[in-house]
Write a protein that holds these residues in place. Structure first.
Motif, PDB file in Angstrom:
ATOM      1  N   GLU A   1      98.580  34.284  40.501  1.00  0.00           N
ATOM      2  CA  GLU A   1      97.295  34.371  41.188  1.00  0.00           C
ATOM      3  C   GLU A   1      96.210  33.617  40.413  1.00  0.00           C
ATOM      4  O   GLU A   1      95.401  32.897  41.007  1.00  0.00           O
ATOM      5  CB  GLU A   1      96.900  35.834  41.353  1.00  0.00           C
ATOM      6  CG  GLU A   1      95.675  36.044  42.199  1.00  0.00           C
ATOM      7  CD  GLU A   1      95.369  37.513  42.416  1.00  0.00           C
ATOM      8  OE1 GLU A   1      94.186  37.823  42.660  1.00  0.00           O
ATOM      9  OE2 GLU A   1      96.291  38.347  42.355  1.00  0.00           O
ATOM     10  N   VAL A   2      96.200  33.771  39.106  1.00  0.00           N
ATOM     11  CA  VAL A   2      95.222  33.073  38.264  1.00  0.00           C
ATOM     12  C   VAL A   2      95.407  31.564  38.380  1.00  0.00           C
ATOM     13  O   VAL A   2      94.430  30.818  38.530  1.00  0.00           O
ATOM     14  CB  VAL A   2      95.337  33.529  36.791  1.00  0.00           C
ATOM     15  CG1 VAL A   2      94.564  32.605  35.861  1.00  0.00           C
ATOM     16  CG2 VAL A   2      94.855  34.954  36.638  1.00  0.00           C
ATOM     17  N   LEU A   3      96.645  31.102  38.331  1.00  0.00           N
ATOM     18  CA  LEU A   3      96.904  29.663  38.414  1.00  0.00           C
ATOM     19  C   LEU A   3      96.492  29.097  39.770  1.00  0.00           C
ATOM     20  O   LEU A   3      95.942  27.993  39.854  1.00  0.00           O
ATOM     21  CB  LEU A   3      98.373  29.370  38.120  1.00  0.00           C
ATOM     22  CG  LEU A   3      98.811  29.666  36.684  1.00  0.00           C
ATOM     23  CD1 LEU A   3     100.316  29.484  36.531  1.00  0.00           C
ATOM     24  CD2 LEU A   3      98.062  28.813  35.681  1.00  0.00           C
ATOM     25  N   GLU A   4      96.713  29.853  40.839  1.00  0.00           N
ATOM     26  CA  GLU A   4      96.283  29.409  42.175  1.00  0.00           C
ATOM     27  C   GLU A   4      94.764  29.311  42.247  1.00  0.00           C
ATOM     28  O   GLU A   4      94.217  28.338  42.779  1.00  0.00           O
ATOM     29  CB  GLU A   4      96.801  30.364  43.237  1.00  0.00           C
ATOM     30  CG  GLU A   4      98.297  30.275  43.464  1.00  0.00           C
ATOM     31  CD  GLU A   4      98.814  31.362  44.405  1.00  0.00           C
ATOM     32  OE1 GLU A   4      97.997  32.010  45.092  1.00  0.00           O
ATOM     33  OE2 GLU A   4     100.035  31.564  44.434  1.00  0.00           O
TER      34      GLU A   4
ATOM     35  N   TYR B   1     103.336  26.318  34.826  1.00  0.00           N
ATOM     36  CA  TYR B   1     102.096  25.866  34.194  1.00  0.00           C
ATOM     37  C   TYR B   1     101.959  24.345  34.331  1.00  0.00           C
ATOM     38  O   TYR B   1     100.885  23.833  34.607  1.00  0.00           O
ATOM     39  CB  TYR B   1     102.071  26.226  32.713  1.00  0.00           C
ATOM     40  CG  TYR B   1     101.899  27.686  32.384  1.00  0.00           C
ATOM     41  CD1 TYR B   1     101.957  28.680  33.361  1.00  0.00           C
ATOM     42  CD2 TYR B   1     101.692  28.091  31.083  1.00  0.00           C
ATOM     43  CE1 TYR B   1     101.806  30.017  33.037  1.00  0.00           C
ATOM     44  CE2 TYR B   1     101.534  29.432  30.752  1.00  0.00           C
ATOM     45  CZ  TYR B   1     101.604  30.383  31.738  1.00  0.00           C
ATOM     46  OH  TYR B   1     101.449  31.705  31.403  1.00  0.00           O
ATOM     47  N   GLU B   2     103.076  23.658  34.129  1.00  0.00           N
ATOM     48  CA  GLU B   2     103.065  22.198  34.210  1.00  0.00           C
ATOM     49  C   GLU B   2     102.759  21.717  35.624  1.00  0.00           C
ATOM     50  O   GLU B   2     101.986  20.786  35.816  1.00  0.00           O
ATOM     51  CB  GLU B   2     104.408  21.655  33.734  1.00  0.00           C
ATOM     52  CG  GLU B   2     104.374  20.238  33.291  1.00  0.00           C
ATOM     53  CD  GLU B   2     105.636  19.867  32.522  1.00  0.00           C
ATOM     54  OE1 GLU B   2     105.530  18.985  31.661  1.00  0.00           O
ATOM     55  OE2 GLU B   2     106.706  20.442  32.785  1.00  0.00           O
ATOM     56  N   SER B   3     103.341  22.371  36.616  1.00  0.00           N
ATOM     57  CA  SER B   3     103.063  21.967  37.995  1.00  0.00           C
ATOM     58  C   SER B   3     101.613  22.271  38.364  1.00  0.00           C
ATOM     59  O   SER B   3     100.986  21.503  39.101  1.00  0.00           O
ATOM     60  CB  SER B   3     104.023  22.647  38.973  1.00  0.00           C
ATOM     61  OG  SER B   3     103.800  24.033  39.023  1.00  0.00           O
ATOM     62  N   THR B   4     101.065  23.355  37.822  1.00  0.00           N
ATOM     63  CA  THR B   4      99.649  23.656  38.040  1.00  0.00           C
ATOM     64  C   THR B   4      98.786  22.570  37.427  1.00  0.00           C
ATOM     65  O   THR B   4      97.831  22.091  38.047  1.00  0.00           O
ATOM     66  CB  THR B   4      99.289  25.026  37.418  1.00  0.00           C
ATOM     67  OG1 THR B   4     100.056  26.036  38.062  1.00  0.00           O
ATOM     68  CG2 THR B   4      97.815  25.323  37.580  1.00  0.00           C
TER      69      THR B   4
END
Length: 85
Positions: free
Chosen positions: A23-26, A72-75
């Motif tokens: 959720e944080v990454l989104e 994380y990398e895709s984010t």
């Protein structure tokens, strides 16, 4: 949320449950869309540092698994700059 708050959150994100991390990454991706390139660069560097740190110390107990680092990398890759140069 400003860049410094996002940076602090990224530093501590590993301690949250996976659902909260996702959720944080989104929300980070959405928030970055309204940021200037200079701010986006700081966020990407913070993510890059966390990925590097966990991969460098991959044998440590606190290190995240590769699947999580891949998220994380895709984010990080979804945060794009306005200026293509």
């Amino acid at each position: 949320m400003d860049v410094e708050k996002w940076g602090k959150l990224i530093q501590r994100i590993q301690w949250y449950e996976m659902s909260i991390q996702n959720e944080v990454l989104e929300k980070l991706i959405l928030s970055c869309r309204g940021m200037a390139d200079k701010e986006k660069l700081k966020i990407k560097n913070q993510l890059r540092f966390e990925i590097y740190r966990h991969r460098y110390f991959s044998d440590a107990d606190w290190s995240l698994p590769e699947e999580v680092l891949g998220k994380y990398e895709s984010t990080m890759n979804e945060i794009v700059f306005s200026d293509k140069i």
